[in-house]
Scaffold this active site. Structure first.
Site, PDB file in Angstrom:
ATOM      1  N   HIS A 254      -6.911  -1.964   8.354  1.00 28.12           N
ATOM      2  CA  HIS A 254      -7.031  -2.209   6.795  1.00 28.12           C
ATOM      3  C   HIS A 254      -7.976  -2.820   6.220  1.00 28.12           C
ATOM      4  O   HIS A 254      -8.014  -3.583   5.228  1.00 28.12           O
ATOM      5  CB  HIS A 254      -5.839  -3.463   6.735  1.00 28.12           C
ATOM      6  CG  HIS A 254      -4.503  -3.091   6.916  1.00 28.12           C
ATOM      7  ND1 HIS A 254      -3.707  -2.590   8.113  1.00 28.12           N
ATOM      8  CD2 HIS A 254      -3.231  -2.528   5.957  1.00 28.12           C
ATOM      9  CE1 HIS A 254      -2.502  -2.166   7.842  1.00 28.12           C
ATOM     10  NE2 HIS A 254      -2.379  -2.296   6.839  1.00 28.12           N
TER      11      HIS A 254
ATOM     12  N   GLU B 207       2.131   9.215   2.205  1.00 28.22           N
ATOM     13  CA  GLU B 207       0.568   9.303   1.708  1.00 28.22           C
ATOM     14  C   GLU B 207       0.189  10.909   1.658  1.00 28.22           C
ATOM     15  O   GLU B 207      -0.281  11.015   0.666  1.00 28.22           O
ATOM     16  CB  GLU B 207      -0.302   8.942   2.315  1.00 28.22           C
ATOM     17  CG  GLU B 207      -0.446   7.170   2.354  1.00 28.22           C
ATOM     18  CD  GLU B 207       0.638   6.469   3.333  1.00 28.22           C
ATOM     19  OE1 GLU B 207       1.292   7.213   4.011  1.00 28.22           O
ATOM     20  OE2 GLU B 207       0.774   5.362   3.269  1.00 28.22           O
TER      21      GLU B 207
END
Ligand SMILES: Cc1ncc(C[n+]2csc(CCOP(=O)(O)OP(=O)(O)O)c2C)c(N)n1
Ligand SMILES: Cc1ncc(C[n+]2csc(CCOP(=O)(O)OP(=O)(O)O)c2C)c(N)n1
Ligand SMILES: [Mg+2]
Ligand SMILES: [Mg+2]
Lengths: 361, 350, 361, 350
Positions: free
Chosen positions: B150, B81
């Protein structure tokens, strides 16, 4: 070894044994006569093998049952099944003691059971129940069994690796003889956290075993597209760390490689990187349509099933009889069934306790 | 008195009245159409991220774009990322217009350095001599049972960072129009999409229209209370307003749409009329975007128009729990909005 | 090569030349007769060498002057001087064209000048002036010369590496023949960003040259304590990328290694990792008390000064006369002096424009 | 009417009146003393971070601790912010009490994943079965000419994250006492220290006293206006209050000290008395901590006590500029506080 698109299922299992089984294999049932065995298998006594096989069945059945419950709408969220990877989880953790630590991943049911967790409390967690491992707060992706030495699954790819470094430091500082084993996937090795963690573990010679479960894919990206070297183990040299790559569907081979790495860690020899080449037979998660791989590839790996391979080898080596094998499987089945019942009958959390355990007191 | 959503929307968003070829599309389809149109119109635009290629994106947003535009423009990346956020910066400062998908907005925690220290600051630090026209798409929010790592709504952090623009579309119409505006923008723009909205449907014109960045949308005109909602909370606020109308409470609903910059003028005008303000957002209440909206009102001349305290409904002070009942309880639901609005109108406080 | 605590100053320079200088060295002044030269030196024509030496002087004098201005309170903030590392900056960038890109570091004055920036505009930036490269907004740690291909110094260790990946993608997508060279220190190689960036550059075969200026220390941590391998270049293999390690105080050697890497990148051969072993003669920043290294070590490296080494070799090879060398140095001195005057006489920014350029229009 | 700082401080901080062996120490020295005392008292405590060893820390905070406690307890780390933050988590969940120094708070952008997704959530996610007693020290703030990537005040982000505690000491006394309390705490605690404060001096008792987490300090008692300041802004607010007194404005100054949890009771009590509120902080004004304080007041019954709008002074909407004049202009200075307070008192708004 490279990751063959179509694995030769019995490559290791059928390799000629390097020698006779020796004494350690003697014991129950059919293993009385001295049949040619691989040293890796011979090194494991019957009780160990029975327990290992039992755990592999438990994992498989736990996940198949979870999957079925999910399909019937009994479990919400998503889940990442490790069906096909059982030998890697069980073999890696075989040399660990209860007091050793593991850190697991989003695909962590196998590690959890392998480290000795109670499937009933795992199911209860899956069902979001108050008596689940995390009181229903964590779910599949965050199951932890702190007392059993499982410091938790992790929703963040490579999230466990830096934590493992701290666990290793902690073991060292407290002058313990423990080992920390951290699991991660092939995809995780492209995270910066992988690099930082292996480097620190190496410069400080921490008692850590880094276990990469290379199942060929991240979510959909073939590891061959995601990194330039052939094996994840090739990356160990950047940290002057021993790296090895084994057939992750071969329980005995994984156990042998792990034993070596665990022994090295425990004796102050520092960390190792162990790569287990395996395959997930299910999709990445429940929403995977398998667009990135072929049916043939999946089929070929299904032929390479770790449980079947182990059973075949145990029979061929006369270590266990068919009846014994079936009894191991059935016992696992019964455990899972009652675990499921336990979970279903368990109480839900009290919604008024939403902010409980945000802070430790 | 109320007005149909899209009318009110167009009124404030300045979208031309007559739009040809409007169909019902889902939020995910609308984003995909926007991406496709941007890529067709401008060779510099490309899409990259984890599993955006043949997999079609974790939430199916990129879908068939890989097949339509090929592997050179719809690029699967390793799970890196920080690296891919930086790659977006590098491509942007050298003439490309990258659109990056971060698979879940929670993973932006790994990319903060590049987004906050590099992307947001390069134009300023370099005295205006480079610019960073990149777009980051971030699926966020709870409600899918994915638990604490999440399900977060972290958008408020970025509203604190000068140099960034931060969007939160709630409708398919805005999802496409804001995306196209973001791709046009010469600055780094973060778009927080809501996972629960991907399958919701709404009218979407076929052409490549833009929704202006920095404009809130008045979704419903009312006189008794202003409800400002962000993302899915704007949708829930609309549903709540319908129920409130049955009680005789005429709520004005403002969909914030853009968290940086905040369209203060639209909110102020509304509150000056209604004298009451309820702000609803999914992020943790403390230091969520409602704090800024409330503070902007409380420090302005609108303060004098207020009949009572400014109420906020936000996420609970806890990580998102896995258990579905707890998970629902952790973020504002339609009922909570109705209750809070009623109390604000009838008792002066929520 | 390993990082000797006390460098053998002339190791490369005094090594017997692999062959005769050949024709390319012919030209001005003292270089008429064929004196034994290393191929790396012989490969550089006089104009190139004069320009390189000039840049090395410019860098040295720029930084010495900046340091003096800082001591006299004329410059605020901090600064990271690269005195001692000039050969690395100049040698690496020697094969680059104006249209090529570099990404630099907190220790970036050398890269900036080497890539062709105007020291006057750099000083103006240092003095926080409106006509500095960044209009006084960036300062030492953020000097960028976008038109000259310097995409900026970076205050974040390893911050430039992921950006380089994007620049490489951009070059590829725009079908340009450009190359992107990104600089970073030895300490930066322990950042996750290093790993992620080298991996992506490698799998996508991007036109990038990764230049690690290994000056033996992070801020205070010896690289030997911070990583387990001997050379940073050893890490290239984890990305199946060519890695090489050169004497970073040897201009010709750096230029030769860089030329190879740049040519590879430009011709589609993908990225390389080039390690330049060098040393910073000053402290890390203005607040460094050098507690982590010995005076002897610093002294030994001072003997290994890149500028002096180059000059000695040029004289010995009869490429330049002493008079020519002094003229190069004096010209650099004059440039720096007038650059400083320019900066001092430049206007300050208007405080009312505090929020100018936060957003591009 | 005013009171000496330390008296007011002790009054609210609950510190015993008579403290033996109080000396003048700098803020950096006070932190170092706290670290040393914690390490002496508890074998589980250790310090690690970049250059904290023989170098003594980038700002000299660890100083001679390396020589006093050795390399096994004062540990230099590679430049790997994400990794070391995670290492703190791992050590904390297995029985140690790590204190991590991140060299500049700006670099926390690299460690957000471990701090926000792991440290803050583990206790909750694991149903209370593990805890994370780690401390992270983060030098922040502008004023040193270090420009946009080394001058940020990012603390407000963490006030948005349940599971964390966030401190900002402004005095040597608090720097030590809050550090010791943080090390005792079974939760992850972030301490944002201000670089410009390291050399400031103040009285510090020799014993290992604790300052309770979650309590603001009333630094000056007044009746006309409440000024809430954080970190160095609490110091500037005190200086401003002295000047305001000359104008006949009697300001009450509250040093927030803790951003999560916020001591609402102390602020509320003060505002109920003064009817006016000015909040001063260095972080970017938009979505800075003042937004939350303002919103908490605006949504509570204190709203009814307000004589006028709630004013905020915060950082400019720009990255921190290098030029020293611009840099000063980018964050609130004493003059700004005086001006804003005067206007609030005399004109009803800032
Ligand atoms: C930091 C982060 N990035 C992305 C994801 C989304 N994600 C979850 S699992 C996964 C693939 C991981 O691949 P690998 O490490 O090989 O593990 P596997 O799933 O194959 O077991 C991805 C991309 C995540 N959870 N965390
Ligand atoms: C992400 C990050 N961590 C830490 C720092 C503080 N810092 C600045 S330079 C430096 C040392 C860098 O070492 P190296 O990469 O070898 O470069 P050198 O300074 O030796 O040129 C450190 C720790 C920083 N600027 N950024
Ligand atoms: Mg995988
Ligand atoms: Mg260095």
């Amino acid at each position: 070894m490279t990751h063959a698109a179509t694995p030769s299922a019995t490559e290791s299992a059928s390799a000629p044994s390097a020698g006779h089984a020796g004494g350690s294999g003697s014991g129950s049932g059919a293993s009385a006569s001295a049949i040619a065995q691989r040293p890796a298998l011979a090194a494991l006594d019957d009780a160990t093998l029975a327990a290992a096989l039992s755990k592999m069945h438990l994992i498989r059945k736990f996940e198949e049952t979870a999957e079925a419950s999910y399909m019937r709408g009994l479990i919400h969220g998503t889940m990442h099944l490790s069906i096909g990877q059982e030998a890697s989880a069980v073999g890696s953790t075989l040399p660990l003691a209860v007091t050793d630590y593991i850190l697991s991943t989003h695909r962590g049911h196998g590690h959890c059971i392998a480290k000795g967790a109670d499937p009933a409390l795992m199911f209860a967690e899956f069902f979001g129940k108050e008596n689940g491992y995390c009181h229903g707060r964590g779910g599949s992706m965050h199951i932890a069994d702190i007392e059993g030495g499982n410091l938790g699954a992790n929703g963040i790819v490579a999230g466990g690796l830096p934590i493992a470094v701290g666990v290793g430091m902690s073991i060292r500082m407290q002058k313990q003889k423990r080992v920390c084993m951290v699991f991660f996937g092939d995809g995780a090795t492209n995270e910066g956290a992988f690099h930082e963690s292996l480097n620190m573990a190496s410069i400080w010679k921490l008692p850590i075993v880094f276990v990469c479960e290379n199942n060929k894919y991240g979510m959909s990206m073939d590891i061959a597209r995601a990194m330039a070297v052939a094996d994840v183990a090739d990356r160990a040299s950047a940290y002057a760390m021993p790296g090895s790559s084994v057939d992750g569907n071969d329980l005995a081979a994984v156990a042998a490689a792990s034993s070596e790495a665990v022994a090295r860690a425990r004796s102050g020899g520092g960390p190792s990187l162990l790569e287990c080449k395996t395959y997930r037979l299910r999709g990445h998660s429940k929403s995977d349509r398998n667009l990135y791989r072929s049916k043939e590839e999946i089929e070929a790996w299904r032929e390479n099933d770790a449980i079947r391979r182990l059973e075949a080898e145990l029979l061929a080596a006369h270590r266990f009889s068919e009846a014994q094998l079936r009894e191991i499987e059935h016992a696992a089945q019964r455990t899972i069934e009652s675990a499921l019942e336990f979970a279903k009958a368990s109480p839900d959390p009290d919604p008024r306790e939403l902010t409980r355990d945000v802070y430790a007191q | 008195m109320s007005m149909p959503n899209d009318v009110a929307d167009k009124a404030t968003a300045g979208v031309a009245a007559a739009e040809a070829g409007t169909r019902e599309l889902s939020y995910a389809e609308a984003i995909r159409e926007g991406l496709a149109q941007a890529m067709e119109a401008d060779e510099r635009v490309f899409l990259f991220g984890e599993d955006v290629g043949v997999y079609g994106g974790a939430f199916g947003v990129s879908g068939d774009l890989f097949h339509r535009f090929g592997a050179a423009r719809v690029i699967d990346t390793p799970i890196s990322e920080l690296g891919i956020a930086g790659a977006a910066v590098g491509a942007a400062i050298t003439g490309m217009k990258p659109v990056l998908e971060l698979q879940f907005s929670d993973f932006v925690t790994l990319a903060m350095e590049q987004i906050v220290n590099q992307a947001a600051k390069i134009h300023f630090m370099f005295g205006g001599r480079a610019s960073v026209p990149m777009v980051v798409r971030l699926p966020g929010g709870s409600g899918t049972g994915a638990a604490a790592q999440h399900s977060q709504s972290l958008e408020a952090w970025f509203a604190h960072v000068p140099g960034l623009k931060v969007l939160q579309p709630s409708t398919p119409y805005d999802a496409k129009g804001l995306l196209l505006a973001a791709i046009d923008d010469p600055n780094p723009v973060l778009i927080f999409e809501h996972k629960l909205l991907y399958k919701t449907k709404g009218p979407v014109p076929a052409d490549a229209y833009r929704v202006p960045i920095g404009k809130a949308a008045v979704r419903r005109i009312g006189t008794d209370i202003t409800i400002v909602g962000t993302s899915i909370m704007a949708i829930r606020a609309m549903a709540a307003a319908t129920r409130l109308a049955d009680d005789g409470i005429d709520a004005e609903v403002v969909d914030l749409r853009c968290l940086r910059p905040i369209d203060f003028a639209t909110i102020a005008a509304s509150v000056k009329k209604t004298h009451r303000l309820l702000i609803v957002y999914e992020g943790v209440k403390t230091m969520g975007i409602g704090a800024e909206i409330s503070a902007m009102i409380a420090e302005s001349d609108v303060f004098d128009f207020l009949d009572g305290p400014i109420a906020r409904l936000g996420g609970a002070d806890a990580p998102l729990p896995y258990n579905p009942v707890l998970e629902k309880a952790a973020v504002p639901q339609e009922d909570d909005i109705v209750t809070a609005a009623r109390r604000l109108v009838h008792e002066g406080r929520a």
